[in-house]
Write a protein that holds these residues in place. Structure first.
Motif, short mmCIF file in Angstrom:
data_model
loop_
_atom_site.label_atom_id
_atom_site.label_comp_id
_atom_site.label_asym_id
_atom_site.label_seq_id
_atom_site.Cartn_x
_atom_site.Cartn_y
_atom_site.Cartn_z
N GLU A 27 0.82 -1.23 0.00
CA GLU A 27 0.00 0.00 0.00
C GLU A 27 0.85 1.26 0.00
OE1 GLU A 27 -0.13 -2.28 2.54
OE2 GLU A 27 -1.85 -3.43 1.80
N LEU A 28 2.17 1.11 0.16
CA LEU A 28 3.04 2.29 0.26
C LEU A 28 4.21 2.24 -0.73
CD1 LEU A 28 3.09 2.80 4.16
CD2 LEU A 28 1.73 4.04 2.46
N ALA A 84 3.55 9.44 -1.14
CA ALA A 84 3.94 8.43 -0.15
C ALA A 84 3.66 8.94 1.27
CB ALA A 84 5.42 8.09 -0.31
N LEU A 85 3.99 10.20 1.53
CA LEU A 85 3.76 10.74 2.88
C LEU A 85 2.26 10.83 3.17
CD1 LEU A 85 6.41 13.64 2.95
CD2 LEU A 85 6.57 11.39 4.06
N ALA A 86 1.48 11.24 2.19
CA ALA A 86 0.03 11.34 2.40
C ALA A 86 -0.58 9.97 2.68
CB ALA A 86 -0.63 11.99 1.18
N ALA A 87 -0.13 8.96 1.96
CA ALA A 87 -0.68 7.61 2.16
C ALA A 87 -0.30 7.06 3.53
CB ALA A 87 -0.19 6.69 1.05
N ALA A 88 0.93 7.32 3.95
CA ALA A 88 1.37 6.85 5.28
C ALA A 88 0.58 7.56 6.38
CB ALA A 88 2.87 7.10 5.44
N ASP A 89 0.34 8.83 6.17
CA ASP A 89 -0.44 9.61 7.14
C ASP A 89 -1.86 9.05 7.24
OD1 ASP A 89 0.06 11.88 8.86
OD2 ASP A 89 -1.57 12.86 7.78
N LEU A 141 -2.78 6.10 6.77
CA LEU A 141 -2.77 4.82 7.48
C LEU A 141 -2.52 4.99 8.98
CD1 LEU A 141 -0.75 2.53 5.00
CD2 LEU A 141 -3.23 2.57 5.38
N GLY A 142 -2.30 6.24 9.40
CA GLY A 142 -2.12 6.50 10.83
C GLY A 142 -0.72 6.21 11.34
N GLU A 143 0.24 6.10 10.42
CA GLU A 143 1.62 5.80 10.84
C GLU A 143 2.26 7.00 11.54
OE1 GLU A 143 3.04 2.96 11.01
OE2 GLU A 143 1.26 2.03 10.16
N SER A 144 3.40 6.73 12.21
CA SER A 144 3.98 7.74 13.09
C SER A 144 5.03 8.63 12.41
CB SER A 144 4.62 7.06 14.30
OG SER A 144 5.60 6.13 13.86
N LEU A 145 5.91 8.02 11.66
CA LEU A 145 7.00 8.81 11.10
C LEU A 145 7.63 8.08 9.92
CD1 LEU A 145 9.92 7.41 12.09
CD2 LEU A 145 9.22 8.42 14.25
N VAL A 146 8.35 8.86 9.13
CA VAL A 146 9.08 8.32 7.98
C VAL A 146 10.53 8.79 8.06
CG1 VAL A 146 9.27 8.23 5.46
CG2 VAL A 146 7.01 8.39 6.53
N PRO A 167 7.84 13.63 10.69
CA PRO A 167 6.82 13.21 11.65
C PRO A 167 5.42 13.32 11.02
CG PRO A 167 8.27 14.94 12.55
CD PRO A 167 8.45 14.91 11.07
N LEU A 168 4.67 12.24 11.05
CA LEU A 168 3.31 12.22 10.51
C LEU A 168 2.32 12.64 11.61
CD1 LEU A 168 3.76 8.79 8.72
CD2 LEU A 168 3.48 10.98 7.55
N SER A 169 1.02 12.69 11.28
CA SER A 169 0.02 13.08 12.29
C SER A 169 0.07 12.15 13.49
CB SER A 169 -1.39 13.04 11.70
OG SER A 169 -1.41 13.70 10.47
N GLY A 170 0.42 10.89 13.26
CA GLY A 170 0.46 9.93 14.37
C GLY A 170 1.78 9.92 15.13
N TYR A 171 2.60 10.95 14.92
CA TYR A 171 3.91 11.01 15.58
C TYR A 171 3.77 11.15 17.09
CZ TYR A 171 8.41 12.80 17.15
OH TYR A 171 9.59 12.98 17.83
#
Ligand SMILES: CC(C)(COP(=O)(O)OP(=O)(O)OC[C@H]1O[C@@H](n2cnc3c(N)ncnc32)[C@H](O)[C@@H]1OP(=O)(O)O)[C@@H](O)C(=O)NCCC(=O)NCCS
Length: 171
Positions: free
Chosen positions: A42-43, A96-101, A103-108, A146-150
């Motif tokens: 998915e990423l 890629a960053l938008a898709a990870a965000d 999915l609620g992930e924390s960081l890249v 850092p994503l929203s879930g960071y």
């Protein structure tokens, strides 16, 4: 157009990666990620134009040492030489960053060109308490988004799957 990579894209993706880096190792590295439990279908993204793949990137799992925590790394990142510096890389990273965000992930994490990644919001990973797996990686290249879930409590040494090459072969 940015879309998810598909199994049948593998050979063409490898050609794009090899063309971007000028040698085959990084293409083989991407194939190893794809064949490993670190791969996240998915990423993993391609940039496609007129039916041709002109760029690729993927986010995959790495771990925090001694913790049952997985975080994301962006590697490798490739745009076909004839299409570089035309915004394709920006479109891939943003997707890629938008898709990870989403999915609620924390960081890249990225080990990348210090002049390129800050434009997206990547910053020093060391400053956020994330240690390099290998001190030979230049600290300026060691960045995190850092994503929203960071959660600032996510700290420690990042460890890579054993097949990751030592620096500077990673990209
Ligand atoms: C690095 C790479 C992925 C960038 O993709 P790209 O599609 O060429 O980049 P973009 O067109 O989206 O670049 C957007 C901006 O970044 C700048 N930029 C592109 N490549 C850059 C680089 N290597 N160093 C510094 N800035 C760079 C562009 O000049 C552009 O700046 P502007 O908006 O001020 O004009 C691509 O050039 C590539 O595949 N390089 C070879 C492989 C590689 O080194 N990958 C590892 C990256 S860590």
């Amino acid at each position: 157009m940015i879309r998810l990579e598909r199994p049948e894209d593998e050979a063409e993706i490898s050609q794009v990666i090899e063309a971007a880096f000028g040698y085959r190792d990084v293409a083989r590295f991407a194939e190893q990620i794809r064949a490993s439990p670190a791969f996240i279908p998915e990423l993993a993204f391609v940039a496609e134009e007129a039916g041709e793949i002109i760029g690729h990137t993927m986010l995959s799992w790495v771990e925090l040492e001694g913790q049952d925590v997985k975080v994301l790394i962006l590697t490798p990142m490739s745009v076909r030489p004839d299409r570089q510096r035309q915004g394709v890389g920006v479109a891939l990273v943003e997707a890629a960053l938008a898709a990870a965000d989403e999915l609620g992930e924390s960081l890249v994490i990225v080990e990348g060109i210090p002049a390129y990644y800050p434009r997206f919001g990547f910053r020093s990973a060391s400053a956020l308490g994330l240690e390099r797996p290998d001190p030979r990686t230049p600290d300026a290249a060691w960045m995190v988004y850092p994503l929203s879930g960071y959660d600032p409590a996510l700290r420690g040494r990042v460890v890579y799957p054993s097949f990751f090459p030592p620096p500077p072969a990673r990209a």
